[in-house]
Motif scaffolding. Structure first.
Motif, PDB file in Angstrom:
ATOM      1  N   UNK A 274       0.807  -1.214   0.000  1.00 15.27           N
ATOM      2  CA  UNK A 274       0.000   0.000   0.000  1.00 15.27           C
ATOM      3  C   UNK A 274       0.844   1.269   0.000  1.00 15.27           C
ATOM      4  N   UNK A 275       2.142   1.135   0.185  1.00 17.19           N
ATOM      5  CA  UNK A 275       3.008   2.307   0.164  1.00 17.19           C
ATOM      6  C   UNK A 275       3.367   2.745  -1.258  1.00 17.19           C
ATOM      7  N   UNK A 276       3.170   1.859  -2.205  1.00 17.18           N
ATOM      8  CA  UNK A 276       3.465   2.184  -3.604  1.00 17.18           C
ATOM      9  C   UNK A 276       2.185   2.677  -4.265  1.00 17.18           C
ATOM     10  N   UNK A 277       2.242   3.891  -4.836  1.00 18.49           N
ATOM     11  CA  UNK A 277       1.077   4.497  -5.461  1.00 18.49           C
ATOM     12  C   UNK A 277       1.322   4.698  -6.947  1.00 18.49           C
ATOM     13  N   UNK A 278       0.220   4.564  -7.699  1.00 20.58           N
ATOM     14  CA  UNK A 278       0.300   4.708  -9.149  1.00 20.58           C
ATOM     15  C   UNK A 278      -0.757   5.697  -9.620  1.00 20.58           C
ATOM     16  N   UNK A 279      -0.387   6.485 -10.625  1.00 15.44           N
ATOM     17  CA  UNK A 279      -1.349   7.252 -11.398  1.00 15.44           C
ATOM     18  C   UNK A 279      -1.662   6.461 -12.659  1.00 15.44           C
ATOM     19  N   UNK A 280      -2.930   6.141 -12.875  1.00 15.98           N
ATOM     20  CA  UNK A 280      -3.339   5.276 -13.986  1.00 15.98           C
ATOM     21  C   UNK A 280      -4.212   6.083 -14.937  1.00 15.98           C
ATOM     22  N   UNK A 281      -3.811   6.132 -16.190  1.00 16.58           N
ATOM     23  CA  UNK A 281      -4.564   6.852 -17.232  1.00 16.58           C
ATOM     24  C   UNK A 281      -5.051   5.861 -18.273  1.00 16.58           C
ATOM     25  N   UNK A 282      -6.281   6.050 -18.697  1.00 19.30           N
ATOM     26  CA  UNK A 282      -6.855   5.207 -19.745  1.00 19.30           C
ATOM     27  C   UNK A 282      -7.229   6.086 -20.925  1.00 19.30           C
ATOM     28  N   UNK A 283      -6.666   5.753 -22.092  1.00 22.43           N
ATOM     29  CA  UNK A 283      -7.049   6.420 -23.327  1.00 22.43           C
ATOM     30  C   UNK A 283      -7.814   5.413 -24.187  1.00 22.43           C
ATOM     31  N   UNK A 284      -8.154   5.790 -25.388  1.00 23.27           N
ATOM     32  CA  UNK A 284      -8.833   4.856 -26.283  1.00 23.27           C
ATOM     33  C   UNK A 284      -7.912   3.730 -26.724  1.00 23.27           C
ATOM     34  N   UNK A 285      -6.601   3.941 -26.630  1.00 21.88           N
ATOM     35  CA  UNK A 285      -5.671   2.963 -27.183  1.00 21.88           C
ATOM     36  C   UNK A 285      -4.736   2.346 -26.164  1.00 21.88           C
ATOM     37  N   UNK A 286      -4.575   2.973 -25.000  1.00 20.51           N
ATOM     38  CA  UNK A 286      -3.536   2.520 -24.079  1.00 20.51           C
ATOM     39  C   UNK A 286      -3.988   2.606 -22.623  1.00 20.51           C
ATOM     40  N   UNK A 287      -3.376   1.773 -21.810  1.00 17.15           N
ATOM     41  CA  UNK A 287      -3.410   1.918 -20.359  1.00 17.15           C
ATOM     42  C   UNK A 287      -2.016   2.396 -19.952  1.00 17.15           C
ATOM     43  N   UNK A 288      -1.962   3.567 -19.316  1.00 11.28           N
ATOM     44  CA  UNK A 288      -0.690   4.201 -18.981  1.00 11.28           C
ATOM     45  C   UNK A 288      -0.543   4.212 -17.467  1.00 11.28           C
ATOM     46  N   UNK A 289       0.538   3.644 -16.991  1.00  7.52           N
ATOM     47  CA  UNK A 289       0.763   3.487 -15.556  1.00  7.52           C
ATOM     48  C   UNK A 289       2.034   4.238 -15.180  1.00  7.52           C
ATOM     49  N   UNK A 290       1.912   5.130 -14.198  1.00 12.60           N
ATOM     50  CA  UNK A 290       3.062   5.923 -13.759  1.00 12.60           C
ATOM     51  C   UNK A 290       3.173   5.834 -12.238  1.00 12.60           C
ATOM     52  N   UNK A 291       4.336   5.426 -11.771  1.00  9.79           N
ATOM     53  CA  UNK A 291       4.551   5.363 -10.322  1.00  9.79           C
ATOM     54  C   UNK A 291       4.695   6.774  -9.775  1.00  9.79           C
ATOM     55  N   UNK A 292       3.953   7.047  -8.707  1.00  5.14           N
ATOM     56  CA  UNK A 292       3.962   8.374  -8.099  1.00  5.14           C
ATOM     57  C   UNK A 292       4.994   8.398  -6.980  1.00  5.14           C
ATOM     58  N   UNK A 293       5.911   9.359  -7.064  1.00  5.64           N
ATOM     59  CA  UNK A 293       6.987   9.445  -6.071  1.00  5.64           C
ATOM     60  C   UNK A 293       7.440  10.883  -5.968  1.00  5.64           C
ATOM     61  N   UNK A 294       7.821  11.280  -4.769  1.00  4.99           N
ATOM     62  CA  UNK A 294       8.320  12.649  -4.579  1.00  4.99           C
ATOM     63  C   UNK A 294       9.673  12.833  -5.226  1.00  4.99           C
ATOM     64  N   UNK A 295      10.427  11.754  -5.344  1.00  3.06           N
ATOM     65  CA  UNK A 295      11.743  11.825  -5.995  1.00  3.06           C
ATOM     66  C   UNK A 295      11.631  11.288  -7.411  1.00  3.06           C
ATOM     67  N   UNK A 296      12.391  11.860  -8.353  1.00  2.00           N
ATOM     68  CA  UNK A 296      12.348  11.369  -9.740  1.00  2.00           C
ATOM     69  C   UNK A 296      12.755   9.896  -9.805  1.00  2.00           C
ATOM     70  N   UNK A 297      11.969   9.102 -10.542  1.00  2.00           N
ATOM     71  CA  UNK A 297      12.266   7.686 -10.751  1.00  2.00           C
ATOM     72  C   UNK A 297      12.413   7.449 -12.246  1.00  2.00           C
TER      73      UNK A 297
END
Length: 547
Positions: A29-52
């Motif tokens: 539960x400590x790992x958070x993701x921003x998830x975006x859905x478009x017509x063509x893709x599922x885009x997953x981005x890990x949310x972090x205060x430091x650049x990853x």
């Protein structure tokens, strides 16, 4: 958190974001993701205060087979979950080319303490992923296809095919894939030869099923197709979508289906994954069938090949090496090359270029369901409505004519008419090409691209082009030249080897008259009666789940 639209991020996708949410990882539960859905893709981005670095994952919805929402096993946990299943093409480790590899992405939703609300949101996401994935199927520039309604499939498995691993491969791979795609199915394990043929011909209520799936080598599909065409309601029965999952040693149609999808060659379990993916996507295409007349029995229907000589000998004589899987054909080829046989006979065929209806398909207004079907039935092989095709004249009753040959007497069997074929005891039409009596090393008629997993015999073949690719090799070729020919066939390059004894013709119908007293003729790898045989293609008669 309630899904919301994401801020513009034009560098990561080409279509607008329609759904956005922030969730935690399943199991952490400590790992958070921003998830975006478009017509063509599922885009997953890990949310972090430091650049990853490389923290974005883009998954194409064309590669998605399904998505589901569910509650966890802990009833005190109010969270809900949704998981999406993908099979993207990835570069194979330490080899060229790509293969489909499973990717599972799951997320935990716990915006409120209300478990009903969380599950509703998870279901919204899962439904949106499925709907957008389905829409991708219609954004193709290929042949007309339709999406198979996902209700119920019968899956027939031959536990003895190939190395005897078909059932274990179903349990370890296919069952899971079908569950991910929410495909309901019933497993039927065949018990003997012609079990499947009798089942689909005599006992099966087709209204209960949306597709028949065959997990075996090519022989089990041969049984199913002929069983469907032996039914009184064959016109409706043969529209039943079929699917092939490689579970044998040859797996020629499975390799052809994979080839038609535009993917690089694969084999073994990678081929099974590819065909399983195509099955889960549920796209239905037309497939040609070829009716084959034997001298003293009713015709059979073929989806793959007709062979005489070297290819048929290797296919049947290599049965003793079945325990080594697909390698049996390599072993059989080397053994037969060591004592090369020559067969005498006569060959005749109708070139596709002379067929007046060569470009006219076996038309339907749609593929699923078809509102009106057609079959080849007039003198030129042109389509006319099926209501006229039930008066077929293509079964045979064996009698002896004055010249000693068997005569075909019309018996009105099920199946379409073979209007291009005269009776076997009559001369071929004048517009046919007749090859004078000749010594042959092999005669091979192909209507799919592959003869085996690693043999690309007809590289420009298509599933419903209405063509028979006829190959024959005349006597006089050396063992070394024949070996080079089959080695080149692994890449589909055999037609560029400049083999003087190899002839290739695209035809609509053919007749073969063996004059050697002994030999083997196979149809789809199955031994049939040895003697005169003739065949005609029926364009788009069957339906196959493909990609």
């Amino acid at each position: 958190m309630e899904p919301r639209r994401a801020p513009p991020d034009r560098d990561i996708h080409t279509s607008p974001v329609t759904l956005y949410g922030e969730f935690t990882a399943i199991g952490n539960r400590k790992v958070r993701y921003g998830v975006s859905l478009t017509e063509k893709e599922l885009i997953i981005q890990r949310l972090s205060s430091a650049p990853v670095p490389r923290n974005k994952v883009l998954l194409s919805l064309k590669d998605c087979v399904g998505s589901r929402a569910y509650r966890g096993e802990d009833n005190t946990d109010s969270a809900a979950y949704f998981t999406a299943y993908f099979y993207p093409l990835r570069k194979r480790w330490m080899s060229s080319g790509t293969s489909r590899q499973r990717v599972e992405q799951g997320f935990r939703l716990s915006a409120l303490q209300d478990p009903g609300y969380n599950l509703e949101e998870a279901e919204k996401w899962a439904r949106a992923v499925r709907e957008r994935s389905a829409r991708q199927q219609y954004q193709r520039d290929e042949v007309v296809m339709s999406e198979l309604p996902r209700r119920r499939m019968m899956l027939l498995v031959n536990p003895q095919s190939g190395k005897g691993q078909a059932l274990s491969l179903y349990n370890s791979q296919i069952q899971k894939m079908l569950h991910e795609a929410d495909v309901l199915h019933t497993l039927v394990i065949t018990e003997r030869q012609n079990h499947a043929r009798e089942l689909v011909r005599d006992k099966l209520d087709l209204a209960q099923w949306d597709a028949l799936v065959i997990m075996s080598g090519d022989g089990l599909l041969f049984e199913v197709i002929n069983g469907l065409l032996e039914r009184p309601d064959w016109e409706e029965a043969i529209r039943m979508p079929l699917a092939i999952l490689p579970g044998g040693s040859g797996n020629a149609l499975a390799a052809s289906v994979h080839h038609y999808s535009g993917s690089t060659p694969v084999s073994s379990e990678e081929l099974l994954t590819s065909c399983g993916f195509l099955l889960c996507k549920g796209l239905v295409s037309r497939m040609d069938l070829v009716s084959v007349h034997l001298i003293s029995g009713p015709r059979v229907f073929s989806f793959l090949s007709l062979a005489w000589g070297f290819v048929a000998d290797v296919d049947i004589e290599s049965e003793k090496y079945r325990h080594v899987g697909a390698a049996r054909f390599t072993v059989g080829t080397l053994v037969r090359l060591a004592s090369l046989r020559v067969y005498r006979g006569r060959l005749a065929y109708l070139p596709a270029s002379l067929d007046k209806c060569k470009d006219q398909p076996n038309q339907t207004s749609s593929l699923w369901p078809a509102s009106k079907m057609y079959s080849f039935s007039n003198d030129n092989g042109c389509p006319i409505p099926e209501q006229n095709s039930c008066h077929s004249n293509n079964s045979v009753k064996v009698t002896r004519s004055e010249n000693g040959l068997h005569r075909n007497i019309p018996q009105n069997p099920p199946g379409p008419q073979d209007s291009l074929l005269p009776p076997l005891d009559q001369p071929v039409p004048s517009n046919w090409v007749v090859v004078p009596e000749e010594d042959f090393v092999l005669v091979l008629a192909m209507y799919q691209s592959h003869l085996a997993e690693d043999l690309l015999a007809a590289p420009d073949s298509a599933l419903d082009d209405g063509l028979i690719h006829l190959f024959y090799v005349k006597a006089g070729t050396s063992r070394a030249a024949l070996l080079r020919l089959f080695l080149a066939m692994e890449k589909g390059a055999h037609l560029t080897t400049n083999c003087q004894h190899l002839v290739h013709a695209k035809v609509r119908a053919l007749r073969l008259e063996p004059h050697s007293p002994k030999g083997i003729i196979t149809v789809d790898g199955e031994v049939v009666e040895y003697g005169p045989v003739q065949a005609q293609v029926h364009r788009g008669l069957a339906r196959l789940i493909t990609g």
